[in-house]
Motif scaffolding. Structure first.
Motif, PDB file in Angstrom:
ATOM      1  N   ILE A 115      -8.595  -8.517   1.777  1.00  0.00           N
ATOM      2  CA  ILE A 115      -7.929  -9.730   2.268  1.00  0.00           C
ATOM      3  C   ILE A 115      -6.918  -9.376   3.352  1.00  0.00           C
ATOM      4  CG2 ILE A 115      -6.298 -11.567   1.635  1.00  0.00           C
ATOM      5  CD1 ILE A 115      -7.781 -11.717  -1.070  1.00  0.00           C
ATOM      6  N   PHE A 116      -6.103  -8.344   3.121  1.00  0.00           N
ATOM      7  CA  PHE A 116      -5.096  -7.939   4.097  1.00  0.00           C
ATOM      8  C   PHE A 116      -5.726  -7.545   5.429  1.00  0.00           C
ATOM      9  CE2 PHE A 116      -2.580  -4.680   6.214  1.00  0.00           C
ATOM     10  CZ  PHE A 116      -1.357  -5.300   6.317  1.00  0.00           C
ATOM     11  N   PHE A 117      -6.715  -6.662   5.400  1.00  0.00           N
ATOM     12  CA  PHE A 117      -7.270  -6.144   6.647  1.00  0.00           C
ATOM     13  C   PHE A 117      -8.136  -7.163   7.381  1.00  0.00           C
ATOM     14  CE2 PHE A 117      -5.836  -2.089   5.074  1.00  0.00           C
ATOM     15  CZ  PHE A 117      -5.436  -1.471   6.239  1.00  0.00           C
ATOM     16  N   ALA A 161      -8.406 -10.551  12.039  1.00  0.00           N
ATOM     17  CA  ALA A 161      -8.667 -11.874  12.609  1.00  0.00           C
ATOM     18  C   ALA A 161      -7.476 -12.367  13.431  1.00  0.00           C
ATOM     19  CB  ALA A 161      -8.991 -12.872  11.502  1.00  0.00           C
ATOM     20  N   ILE A 162      -6.271 -12.179  12.921  1.00  0.00           N
ATOM     21  CA  ILE A 162      -5.074 -12.628  13.635  1.00  0.00           C
ATOM     22  C   ILE A 162      -4.884 -11.846  14.929  1.00  0.00           C
ATOM     23  CG2 ILE A 162      -2.549 -12.686  13.520  1.00  0.00           C
ATOM     24  CD1 ILE A 162      -2.912 -13.402  10.509  1.00  0.00           C
ATOM     25  N   ASN A 203      -6.521  -1.417  -4.786  1.00  0.00           N
ATOM     26  CA  ASN A 203      -7.078  -2.697  -5.202  1.00  0.00           C
ATOM     27  C   ASN A 203      -7.936  -3.200  -4.050  1.00  0.00           C
ATOM     28  OD1 ASN A 203      -7.562  -5.411  -5.768  1.00  0.00           O
ATOM     29  ND2 ASN A 203      -5.628  -5.636  -6.854  1.00  0.00           N
ATOM     30  N   SER A 204      -9.243  -3.219  -4.246  1.00  0.00           N
ATOM     31  CA  SER A 204     -10.141  -3.556  -3.143  1.00  0.00           C
ATOM     32  C   SER A 204      -9.977  -4.994  -2.655  1.00  0.00           C
ATOM     33  CB  SER A 204     -11.594  -3.301  -3.538  1.00  0.00           C
ATOM     34  OG  SER A 204     -11.962  -4.123  -4.614  1.00  0.00           O
ATOM     35  N   PHE A 218       0.774  -1.232   0.000  1.00  0.00           N
ATOM     36  CA  PHE A 218       0.000   0.000   0.000  1.00  0.00           C
ATOM     37  C   PHE A 218       0.811   1.290   0.000  1.00  0.00           C
ATOM     38  CE2 PHE A 218      -2.565  -3.109   2.576  1.00  0.00           C
ATOM     39  CZ  PHE A 218      -3.445  -3.431   1.553  1.00  0.00           C
ATOM     40  N   ALA A 219       2.124   1.231  -0.110  1.00  0.00           N
ATOM     41  CA  ALA A 219       2.949   2.442   0.006  1.00  0.00           C
ATOM     42  C   ALA A 219       2.715   3.435  -1.122  1.00  0.00           C
ATOM     43  CB  ALA A 219       4.426   2.067   0.065  1.00  0.00           C
TER      44      ALA A 219
END
Length: 134
Positions: free
Chosen positions: A95-97, A102-103, A89-90, A5-6
């Motif tokens: 997926i990342f967030f 969750a983790i 990119n949605s 995301f940079a």
């Protein structure tokens, strides 16, 4: 997060205070998201694509900003190194967030349970010690 995301253009909750442009601000952004403070707003801001930036906002964004030894001088001269303008990119953002949340939630829940079990074990040991001393 920095690799993903940079280079994404600022919009909404993704701004000077919450971004992934360097390690320090990425770490602070993830700590902020870990507390549950607006992580979904940052996720949606990072997921804005070319159709949104050009169609809704009327501004340009690059679909793929490649920074290499050959492209560095042109990008630096155009101001794209200090103010990158890549589209989001949605799918990647979601997926990342969702995985990150969750983790982190799992880790915090396990720590909470560990503290409760430790307190229960200490109380049980005190009770057994009290019974033996009688």
């Amino acid at each position: 997060g920095v690799q993903l995301f940079a280079k994404i253009r600022f919009y909404g909750a993704h701004d000077e205070l919450a971004n992934f442009r360097n390690f320090g601000s990425a770490l602070l952004t993830l700590v902020r998201c870990c507390t549950g403070e607006g992580w979904n707003f940052i996720m949606h801001a990072l997921g804005k694509d070319k159709a949104f930036f050009t169609g809704v906002l009327g501004v340009h964004c690059d679909t793929d900003m490649v920074v290499s030894e050959g492209t560095w001088p042109q990008l630096k001269e155009a101001g794209r190194i200090d103010d990158p303008q890549e589209c989001g990119n949605s799918t990647v953002a979601q997926i990342f967030f969702v995985c990150y949340t969750a983790i982190v939630t799992d880790i915090v829940l396990n720590l909470f349970i560990a503290v409760i079990l430790e307190g229960f074990d200490d109380g049980e040991q005190e009770w057994i010690t009290g019974m033996i001393d009688m």
